[in-house]
Design an enzyme around this catalytic site. Structure first.
Site, mmCIF file in Angstrom:
data_model
loop_
_atom_site.group_PDB
_atom_site.id
_atom_site.type_symbol
_atom_site.label_atom_id
_atom_site.label_comp_id
_atom_site.label_asym_id
_atom_site.label_seq_id
_atom_site.Cartn_x
_atom_site.Cartn_y
_atom_site.Cartn_z
ATOM 1 N N LYS A 130 0.812 -1.227 0.000
ATOM 2 C CA LYS A 130 0.000 0.000 0.000
ATOM 3 C C LYS A 130 0.848 1.281 0.000
ATOM 4 O O LYS A 130 0.450 2.277 -0.589
ATOM 5 C CB LYS A 130 -0.966 0.014 1.188
ATOM 6 C CG LYS A 130 -2.082 -1.031 1.049
ATOM 7 C CD LYS A 130 -3.064 -0.934 2.203
ATOM 8 C CE LYS A 130 -4.013 -2.117 2.177
ATOM 9 N NZ LYS A 130 -5.029 -2.052 3.242
ATOM 10 N N ASP A 164 -10.165 2.273 2.676
ATOM 11 C CA ASP A 164 -10.259 1.450 3.893
ATOM 12 C C ASP A 164 -11.048 2.151 5.006
ATOM 13 O O ASP A 164 -11.912 1.544 5.640
ATOM 14 C CB ASP A 164 -8.854 1.116 4.418
ATOM 15 C CG ASP A 164 -8.154 0.068 3.565
ATOM 16 O OD1 ASP A 164 -8.845 -0.775 2.971
ATOM 17 O OD2 ASP A 164 -6.916 0.091 3.508
#
Ligand code: ATR
Length: 274
Positions: free
Chosen positions: A68, A105
């Protein structure tokens, strides 16, 4: 007929990812013609894997552990929430080589807590356990939900202090170690540590879980419940939940970014729970 648009999730490991199934269910439900695969990428090879996928006409990627931060680095434009998170879990790939990075997220977590589970986050006393990438990814959207307090507790206290300082402008966030939690009460406890990966539970004082405390693990159990969910249930938590709903919600937000269509998440969560 033109070929279906291609999407994928990249990570390592990736074999057990539920994302291909989630996006296939979204596509069927919304009538979108896409293919979505899981791609195992060797550590150190992420930038070239993205370049190859994009050169082959790939339209978008989800990115998971451990890439990420690298996805953040290779994006040439980013959303404000990705900038805050310092991490990107969704890339929108342009045919001209452009890469837009977002992070879904945090909004995925907040939607699961608020819309699916019916929790009131405004005014809540929240304990966020962990101060790594997972905690950083959700802290912004969590503070935007206007809780009374977010207490960041971490094994390495300095890391929690650093993270709290980086988000202090967004709301009331403080940092501490696990021992300092003894005797304190919270409405919601979120586990954002990597302890589950080792089959462990962060060593929280047991009295931190009260009969009306909701406990939520950002991780989800591939086979049965996570160690944190099991622990929370043993402590008598009001609810002990894993992160499957968050997984589906972050996927729905990615799907919306790519396709401009918002899938219904409840039937997909229900299908995955079966
Ligand atoms: P992630 O991207 O999953 O957040 P990370 O950035 O490596 O991964 O962060 C891992 C987090 O889990 C950290 O908060 C870590 O605590 P430290 O900062 O003290 O290392 C926490 N963690 C990992 N294993 C743990 C364990 N067994 N007990 C408690 N905390 C743990």
């Amino acid at each position: 007929m033109s070929p279906a648009d291609r999407y994928a999730v990249m990570g390592n490991p990736i074999a057990h990812s539920k994302s291909p199934r989630i996006h296939a269910l979204f596509a069927a439900q919304t009538g979108q013609d896409i293919v979505y695969e899981a791609i195992l990428v060797e550590r150190g090879r992420f930038p070239e894997a993205v370049a190859a996928f994009q050169a082959a006409g790939g339209k978008g990627l989800n990115v998971t552990v451990p890439f990420k931060e690298e996805a953040y680095a290779i994006a040439d434009a980013r959303s404000a929430r990705a900038e805050r998170a310092g991490a990107v879990n969704t890339l929108v790939l342009g045919p001209d080589g452009t890469r837009y990075g977002d992070n879904t997220d945090g909004v995925g977590l907040v939607r699961d807590l608020r819309d699916n589970l019916g929790l009131v986050l405004a005014g809540a006393r929240i304990l966020l356990v962990g101060a790594g990438g997972a905690a950083r990814g959700i802290l912004g959207p969590l503070l935007e939900a206007r809780p009374a307090t977010v207490t960041l507790a971490n094994r390495t206290v300095a890391r929690a202090e650093h993270l709290a300082a980086a988000f202090a402008d967004l709301g009331p966030v403080t940092a501490c170690g696990f021992e300092a939690l003894a005797g304190r009460t919270f409405d919601l406890i979120l586990n954002a540590t990597a302890a589950s990966l080792a089959g462990e539970v962060p060593p929280l004082p047991p009295d931190v879980v009260r009969p009306d405390t909701v406990c939520y693990d950002l991780a989800y159990g591939e086979r049965g419940e996570t160690p944190f969910v099991a622990w929370a249930r043993e402590q008598g938590a009001a609810h002990a939940l894993d992160g499957l709903g968050m997984l589906v919600e972050q996927a729905a937000e990615s799907f919306y970014l790519w396709r401009g269509v918002r899938p219904a998440t409840r039937p997909v969560i229900a299908a995955l729970r079966e």
